[in-house]
Design an enzyme around this catalytic site. Structure first.
Site, PDB file in Angstrom:
ATOM      1  N   GLU A 182      88.681  25.376  44.393  1.00  0.00           N
ATOM      2  CA  GLU A 182      89.712  25.437  45.433  1.00  0.00           C
ATOM      3  C   GLU A 182      89.797  26.779  46.133  1.00  0.00           C
ATOM      4  O   GLU A 182      90.309  26.866  47.256  1.00  0.00           O
ATOM      5  CB  GLU A 182      91.075  25.088  44.847  1.00  0.00           C
ATOM      6  CG  GLU A 182      91.631  26.097  43.871  1.00  0.00           C
ATOM      7  CD  GLU A 182      92.961  25.646  43.273  1.00  0.00           C
ATOM      8  OE1 GLU A 182      93.938  26.402  43.386  1.00  0.00           O
ATOM      9  OE2 GLU A 182      93.021  24.545  42.697  1.00  0.00           O
ATOM     10  N   HIS A 197      97.544  22.473  45.427  1.00  0.00           N
ATOM     11  CA  HIS A 197      98.135  23.396  44.452  1.00  0.00           C
ATOM     12  C   HIS A 197      99.587  23.727  44.798  1.00  0.00           C
ATOM     13  O   HIS A 197      99.970  24.897  44.896  1.00  0.00           O
ATOM     14  CB  HIS A 197      97.302  24.685  44.390  1.00  0.00           C
ATOM     15  CG  HIS A 197      97.405  25.381  43.058  1.00  0.00           C
ATOM     16  ND1 HIS A 197      96.338  25.992  42.446  1.00  0.00           N
ATOM     17  CD2 HIS A 197      98.458  25.581  42.221  1.00  0.00           C
ATOM     18  CE1 HIS A 197      96.723  26.535  41.301  1.00  0.00           C
ATOM     19  NE2 HIS A 197      98.010  26.301  41.144  1.00  0.00           N
ATOM     20  N   ASP A 219      96.375  18.078  41.790  1.00  0.00           N
ATOM     21  CA  ASP A 219      96.992  19.144  42.579  1.00  0.00           C
ATOM     22  C   ASP A 219      96.137  20.398  42.557  1.00  0.00           C
ATOM     23  O   ASP A 219      96.455  21.369  43.226  1.00  0.00           O
ATOM     24  CB  ASP A 219      98.396  19.460  42.033  1.00  0.00           C
ATOM     25  CG  ASP A 219      99.132  20.467  42.889  1.00  0.00           C
ATOM     26  OD1 ASP A 219      99.210  20.253  44.121  1.00  0.00           O
ATOM     27  OD2 ASP A 219      99.620  21.478  42.347  1.00  0.00           O
ATOM     28  N   SER A 250      97.446  21.400  36.472  1.00  0.00           N
ATOM     29  CA  SER A 250      97.343  22.674  35.752  1.00  0.00           C
ATOM     30  C   SER A 250      96.302  23.582  36.388  1.00  0.00           C
ATOM     31  O   SER A 250      96.642  24.445  37.185  1.00  0.00           O
ATOM     32  CB  SER A 250      97.015  22.420  34.282  1.00  0.00           C
ATOM     33  OG  SER A 250      96.987  23.628  33.562  1.00  0.00           O
ATOM     34  N   ARG A 251      95.045  23.425  36.048  1.00  0.00           N
ATOM     35  CA  ARG A 251      93.961  24.216  36.620  1.00  0.00           C
ATOM     36  C   ARG A 251      92.772  23.314  36.891  1.00  0.00           C
ATOM     37  O   ARG A 251      92.420  22.455  36.079  1.00  0.00           O
ATOM     38  CB  ARG A 251      93.556  25.353  35.676  1.00  0.00           C
ATOM     39  CG  ARG A 251      94.568  26.492  35.600  1.00  0.00           C
ATOM     40  CD  ARG A 251      94.655  27.254  36.920  1.00  0.00           C
ATOM     41  NE  ARG A 251      95.579  28.379  36.863  1.00  0.00           N
ATOM     42  CZ  ARG A 251      96.861  28.308  37.202  1.00  0.00           C
ATOM     43  NH1 ARG A 251      97.385  27.149  37.563  1.00  0.00           N
ATOM     44  NH2 ARG A 251      97.627  29.388  37.167  1.00  0.00           N
TER      45      ARG A 251
END
Length: 334
Positions: A262, A294, A257, A232-233
């Site tokens: 990031e 991501h 991910d 998600s985040r």
């Protein structure tokens, strides 16, 4: 009109050009929108940005001074945008409120199963013609418990896959999803979910209330052999606390991910220069951790839907319409 698109991946460019064909010219740039690159947008009334764009006050002020009046972000999340400043500058900001939830849900399961079944380690071994099984022992998901944090469209898609595995289902959200309840999900408090789940997957947006939702306290509550997945985040997880717990032997596996720092790393090639982020560097040393850049949303279906919605957002702006994707309306003239 010519539209400027920042942070365009090579796979996205033909899709963007096709979506705007016959309507507007579009200039695609690989560089991301940052304070250093914002001046490039001078003279462009409409720009499109990616999820890792810096749309803080400084960048927005530069864009507004250069004549930008509309920002079409190619993502659902908008935690990177200072909406108050955008509104005060009379800018319209729109996002993509919906795209294939299956893209992210399926990738979250890809991460979960990859760390569970030691797929990366196994593939690396076989490339070296090492076909031993030692250290590759995984476990069945059937009969175990999946804890889903956030049961919106993506969380529901993730839950359906978990149901297909024959898992017990626990959920936490501000409101229950009837579709998940129908699948057998029990909604519980976060602490109970953390304590009972064999797999915890995150599917909530990044808001002040969810920042570091998975902090050290939450991790300590989780089973020592739990699997944690975040697609998600990045800011949902306290990464430094995660490193501490991993060093203590906590977690069967972790699939990420996204990463809270990031920006300036993901979507870029850092292979020659390396990185100076000690936390991420340490995280990547753990054999039971899988980090991807991501890409959960990155399927033909989802990206196509994102770009089509972005083109529609631009059309709405130029036609004077306010669509459902608008986050900040342009200030009325006069």
């Amino acid at each position: 009109m010519e539209i400027l698109a920042f942070g365009v991946q090579a796979d996205e460019k033909p899709l963007i050009e096709k979506a705007f064909a016959g309507k507007h010219e579009v200039r695609c740039l690989e560089v991301f929108l940052t304070p250093d690159t914002a001046a490039i947008a001078a003279g462009y009334e409409v720009i499109s940005t990616s999820v890792n764009a810096d749309l803080g006050a400084k960048v927005l002020e530069t864009l507004a001074a250069g004549g930008t009046r509309m920002i079409a972000q190619r993502s659902t999340g908008f935690n990177n945008i200072d909406l108050d400043v955008a509104g005060s500058l009379g800018m319209r900001v729109a996002r993509v409120s919906y795209y294939s939830p299956h893209s992210v849900a399926e990738f979250a399961w890809t991460l979960a199963m990859a760390v569970n079944r030691k797929v990366i380690r196994a593939a690396t071994r076989t490339r070296d013609f090492d076909f031993r099984l030692a250290g590759l022992l995984g476990r069945d998901m059937h009969g175990r418990t999946a804890g889903v944090i956030g049961t919106g469209k993506i969380g529901e898609a993730f839950t359906r896959i978990a149901h297909g595995f024959g898992m017990n289902l626990l959920g936490w959200d501000v409101a229950e999803n009837p579709a998940c309840v129908e699948l057998g999900m029990r909604y519980v408090e976060k602490d109970q979910l953390f304590a009972e789940a064999d797999l915890v997957s995150l599917h909530v947006p990044l808001l002040p209330a969810t920042h570091h939702l998975i902090d050290q306290r939450a991790m300590v509550l989780m089973k020592r052999d739990a699997i944690l997945v975040n697609s998600s985040r990045g800011g949902l997880v306290d990464t430094r606390a995660l490193v501490t717990e991993l060093r203590s032997g906590h977690f069967l596996g972790v699939g990420l991910d996204v990463y809270e720092e990031e920006a300036g790393l993901f979507f870029l090639d850092k292979s020659l220069e390396g990185i100076d982020d000690d936390t991420l560097a340490r995280l990547l040393t753990f054999p039971n951790v899988l980090v991807t850049s991501h890409q959960a949303y990155y399927t033909e279906d989802a990206v196509g839907q994102i770009i089509d919605a972005t083109a529609a957002n631009v059309d709405d702006y130029l036609s004077g319409r306010r669509g459902d994707n608008v986050l900040v309306p342009a200030a009325p003239e006069g």
